[in-house]
Design a protein around this motif. Structure first.
Motif, mmCIF file in Angstrom:
data_model
loop_
_atom_site.group_PDB
_atom_site.id
_atom_site.type_symbol
_atom_site.label_atom_id
_atom_site.label_comp_id
_atom_site.label_asym_id
_atom_site.label_seq_id
_atom_site.Cartn_x
_atom_site.Cartn_y
_atom_site.Cartn_z
ATOM 1 N N PHE A 65 0.838 -1.764 -0.113
ATOM 2 C CA PHE A 65 -0.100 0.096 -0.529
ATOM 3 C C PHE A 65 1.760 1.218 0.325
ATOM 4 C CE2 PHE A 65 -2.549 -2.868 1.556
ATOM 5 C CZ PHE A 65 -3.894 -2.715 1.532
ATOM 6 N N ALA A 108 0.497 0.370 5.781
ATOM 7 C CA ALA A 108 -0.723 -0.526 6.403
ATOM 8 C C ALA A 108 -0.033 -1.369 7.201
ATOM 9 C CB ALA A 108 -1.214 -1.072 5.337
ATOM 10 N N TYR A 132 1.425 -2.524 10.767
ATOM 11 C CA TYR A 132 0.578 -2.887 11.346
ATOM 12 C C TYR A 132 1.800 -1.934 13.353
ATOM 13 C CZ TYR A 132 -2.626 -6.019 9.460
ATOM 14 O OH TYR A 132 -3.080 -6.490 8.419
ATOM 15 N N TRP A 135 1.168 -2.441 15.900
ATOM 16 C CA TRP A 135 1.216 -2.982 17.500
ATOM 17 C C TRP A 135 2.623 -3.573 17.111
ATOM 18 C CZ3 TRP A 135 -3.501 -2.439 14.532
ATOM 19 C CH2 TRP A 135 -3.750 -3.574 14.187
ATOM 20 N N PHE A 164 3.898 -11.640 9.853
ATOM 21 C CA PHE A 164 2.780 -11.424 9.948
ATOM 22 C C PHE A 164 1.820 -12.634 9.043
ATOM 23 C CE2 PHE A 164 -1.647 -10.527 8.676
ATOM 24 C CZ PHE A 164 -2.383 -10.062 9.904
ATOM 25 N N LEU A 216 -0.125 -16.283 10.073
ATOM 26 C CA LEU A 216 -1.681 -16.766 9.640
ATOM 27 C C LEU A 216 -1.454 -17.941 8.789
ATOM 28 C CD1 LEU A 216 -2.174 -13.462 7.158
ATOM 29 C CD2 LEU A 216 -3.480 -13.909 9.557
ATOM 30 N N ARG A 256 6.764 -7.598 4.071
ATOM 31 C CA ARG A 256 6.155 -8.544 4.379
ATOM 32 C C ARG A 256 4.708 -9.663 2.760
ATOM 33 N NH1 ARG A 256 1.046 -4.703 7.117
ATOM 34 N NH2 ARG A 256 0.894 -4.224 5.049
ATOM 35 N N HIS A 286 -5.585 -1.273 6.741
ATOM 36 C CA HIS A 286 -4.942 -2.421 7.578
ATOM 37 C C HIS A 286 -5.487 -4.381 7.402
ATOM 38 C CE1 HIS A 286 -3.043 -0.050 10.842
ATOM 39 N NE2 HIS A 286 -1.970 0.406 10.192
ATOM 40 N N VAL A 287 -6.940 -3.529 7.437
ATOM 41 C CA VAL A 287 -7.659 -5.213 7.070
ATOM 42 C C VAL A 287 -8.135 -5.355 5.340
ATOM 43 C CG1 VAL A 287 -10.484 -6.040 6.812
ATOM 44 C CG2 VAL A 287 -9.742 -4.195 8.577
ATOM 45 N N ALA A 305 -4.724 -5.008 3.950
ATOM 46 C CA ALA A 305 -3.597 -6.245 3.679
ATOM 47 C C ALA A 305 -3.534 -7.241 4.280
ATOM 48 C CB ALA A 305 -2.674 -4.808 4.798
ATOM 49 N N ALA A 306 -4.199 -7.991 5.365
ATOM 50 C CA ALA A 306 -4.547 -8.516 6.252
ATOM 51 C C ALA A 306 -5.056 -9.727 5.732
ATOM 52 C CB ALA A 306 -4.923 -8.594 7.160
ATOM 53 N N ALA A 340 -5.817 -13.936 5.277
ATOM 54 C CA ALA A 340 -5.976 -13.988 6.617
ATOM 55 C C ALA A 340 -7.053 -14.249 6.574
ATOM 56 C CB ALA A 340 -5.782 -12.860 7.302
ATOM 57 N N GLN A 362 -9.678 -14.512 11.317
ATOM 58 C CA GLN A 362 -7.354 -14.215 11.524
ATOM 59 C C GLN A 362 -7.718 -12.733 11.398
ATOM 60 O OE1 GLN A 362 -5.874 -16.555 9.254
ATOM 61 N NE2 GLN A 362 -4.932 -17.282 10.394
ATOM 62 N N GLU A 387 -6.259 -10.505 14.384
ATOM 63 C CA GLU A 387 -5.047 -10.074 14.264
ATOM 64 C C GLU A 387 -4.893 -8.352 14.203
ATOM 65 O OE1 GLU A 387 -2.403 -12.089 15.278
ATOM 66 O OE2 GLU A 387 -3.381 -13.996 15.314
ATOM 67 N N VAL A 388 -6.465 -8.068 13.728
ATOM 68 C CA VAL A 388 -5.909 -7.099 13.182
ATOM 69 C C VAL A 388 -7.141 -6.348 13.841
ATOM 70 C CG1 VAL A 388 -6.391 -5.573 11.421
ATOM 71 C CG2 VAL A 388 -5.284 -7.750 10.678
ATOM 72 N N PRO A 392 -7.241 -6.404 17.932
ATOM 73 C CA PRO A 392 -5.043 -5.261 18.500
ATOM 74 C C PRO A 392 -5.345 -4.020 18.665
ATOM 75 C CG PRO A 392 -4.583 -7.239 17.343
ATOM 76 C CD PRO A 392 -5.801 -6.939 17.364
ATOM 77 N N SER A 393 -6.010 -3.821 17.181
ATOM 78 C CA SER A 393 -6.182 -2.239 16.660
ATOM 79 C C SER A 393 -7.418 -1.264 17.033
ATOM 80 C CB SER A 393 -6.396 -1.845 15.532
ATOM 81 O OG SER A 393 -7.709 -1.790 15.026
#
Lengths: 268, 280
Positions: free
Chosen positions: A87, A91, A93, A95, A104, A108, A152, B178-179, B181-182, B187, B191, B195-196, B199-200
């Motif tokens: 992106f 994007a 994370y 945390w 990551f 998964l 990633r 973020h969503v 990307a996963a 994911a 997940q 995982e997203v 935590p966020s």
């Protein structure tokens, strides 16, 4: 060798719900495009030409209103790790630290902690951030963040990398360095790539093929082969390639093409 | 337009005043002003009781209150020391906190992620949120009895809305990139949630817990005033019945100090757990 194929793909946004087809907006009109594993197809176009919609379709974030998108003949049904997206706004994370961001996709898949961290370290090394694994995302520069983002995406072992203006937010110096980096990492990975960019120069330098998307509705109006990426991969400096007469001539040609589409629009 | 008039209405310092002021004079820090205020209030209180402006039955001297505090710690009041009263209160509030987290976070996720969840839970939360907990305390006592369960239930009910609402707000504020990307990294729906989304939402959830602790503490003391045989609120209520005002005031001070301490600990946990919250 994998192939990502757009066949007669159109995308419409309903203008307002409950008003039928009136006010519908045709965003992309009958797109036909093929991307093979050994290619990096760069899409350029003015803002509003539907570049990002094209990428979102390829990623599976959007469904086409008509036509089909396939990977090796299999229809695309939503997002999947075989088409990993990088992106513009990274994007990543916040945390997670840099290493765990890269790990990551392994997480998964259920790879055990120690192994996924070790594999992430290998990727960190590959993108030139061997010592940055423990760093927090906000401690990284824009260029470093994009390297993490690309690592990633590679961790998902995709068949295709979908790059949504990944270098768009970087300063000029970092951007030039990252262009070369992107070329090498893409070549090493063996994945095909779709690059969305608003920079003609970047499209020409990185793309094995450059396609021009004209706005309202988005149509593919031109497609040219470019060989500059091979020169860079063979060791030519990015600056020298950009300064070559052929590069300049093609740059001017593409600029003309993009402006031609906007002039037509004004005439109409 | 309003802005300019407001600025115009502000007192403007004249140039003469500006130059007349010595360069070395710095404005007093807010903390110093606050400290002076506190000292003045305690001073006025001391004077008022020293000259018996108010009957000592109504207003004991600061010295008496400190003494009462010491006696509370050492000997206790109504069959329990201060530590035991505070312990009883804290047990209730943390019991209620755990219950409201266990119920509130899943409920908040349901509201934030599902239309059906929102449809079912929204009216319940919106009904509960503006209700003063003491309004339903009598009913809870009828239903659950006068034991610990009724107090924990009431406190948990007073904490639930802020935990549910802050969780659902956090879930809804998750970044779309973020969503996405996963999802593009492989994911599954679950997940993405684990995982997203979760935590966020943690910073928002922690803020909700902090607000809930404040609300819970208020409810706790009120509930103990009405129906309890131990706890800091009960202690105050018993003391008031015997007109032991120094214990009442000492109790109030303890309640305030614990509230401040809880808030401080909650902020500390926030900073430790989500250092990234300020870097999004």
């Amino acid at each position: 060798m994998s192939v990502l194929t757009f066949r007669n793909v159109s995308l419409r946004y309903p203008a307002r719900p409950g008003r039928g087809s009136a006010g519908e907006k045709l965003v992309l009109d009958t797109i036909n495009l093929q991307i093979a594993s050994n290619e990096l197809v760069a899409v350029i176009g003015r803002s509003g030409s539907g570049k990002t919609s094209l990428l979102n379709l390829a990623a599976g974030f959007l469904d086409p209103s008509a036509g089909t998108i396939t990977v090796d003949g299999e229809p695309v049904r939503g997002p999947d790790a075989d088409r990993a997206v990088v992106f513009q706004d990274d994007a990543l994370y916040p945390w997670l630290d840099a290493r765990d961001n890269i790990a990551f996709p392994f997480k998964l898949k259920g790879v055990p902690l120690a192994e996924r961290r070790a594999r992430a370290d290998t990727l960190l090394d590959r993108v030139g951030l061997a010592n940055a694994g423990d760093r927090r995302i906000w401690e990284l520069s824009g260029g470093m963040r994009q390297r993490v983002g690309i690592a990633r995406a590679l961790a998902a072992e995709p068949r295709f990398l979908l790059l949504d203006e990944p270098l768009g937010a970087l300063d000029a110096l970092t951007r030039t360095r990252m262009q070369e980096f992107l070329l090498r990492i893409k070549a090493e990975s063996g994945a095909g790539a779709l690059l969305i960019t608003h920079s003609i120069e970047e499209a020409l330098l990185l793309g094995t093929r450059v396609v021009v998307l004209s706005p309202n509705p988005g149509r593919l109006t031109a497609e040219i082969e470019a060989g500059f990426n091979a020169e860079v991969l063979n060791g030519a400096s990015v600056a020298a390639v950009k300064a070559s007469p052929l590069f300049k001539r093609m740059h001017a040609g593409l600029t003309g093409l993009i402006h031609a589409t906007s002039d037509e629009e004004m005439a109409a | 337009m309003t802005l300019s008039t407001e600025i115009g209405a502000l007192p403007q310092r004249t140039e003469a005043e500006e130059t007349a002021r010595p360069r070395t004079a710095r404005p007093l820090p807010v903390a110093v002003i606050s400290a002076i205020t506190v000292v003045l209030i305690i001073g006025a209180w001391g004077l008022a009781s020293a000259y018996a402006l108010v009957s000592p039955v109504f207003l004991p001297s600061p010295r008496q209150v400190v003494l009462a505090l010491y006696n509370l710690v050492a000997k206790g009041f109504v069959d329990a020391t201060l530590a035991e009263h505070v312990g009883a209160s804290l047990t209730r509030i943390f019991g209620a906190l755990i219950a409201s987290i266990v119920i509130g976070i899943p409920a908040g996720i349901a509201i934030g992620t599902s239309r059906v969840g929102r449809g079912i839970l929204d009216p319940i939360v919106e009904f509960l949120r503006p209700l003063p907990p003491l309004a339903y305390l009598p009913l809870i006592i009828i239903w659950v009895g006068i034991g610990e369960a009724s107090k924990i239930t009431v406190i948990a009910l007073s904490m639930l809305p802020s935990i549910i609402l802050s969780t659902s707000a956090g879930v809804r504020a998750v970044s779309k990139d973020h969503v996405n990307a996963a999802r593009s990294l492989g994911a599954s729906r679950w997940q993405v949630l684990a995982e997203v989304v979760l935590p966020s939402s943690v910073p928002s959830i922690l803020t909700g817990i902090r607000i809930a602790l404040g609300a819970g503490w208020t409810t706790l003391v009120a509930a103990e005033l009405v129906a309890a045989t131990s706890g800091i609120g009960f202690m105050i209520q018993s003391a008031a019945q015997f007109l032991v005002t120094d214990i009442v005031i000492a109790g109030i001070i303890v309640i305030a100090l614990i509230a401040i301490l809880l808030e401080y600990i909650a902020r500390l946990i926030e900073r430790r757990l989500v250092p990234w919250a300020s870097h999004r």
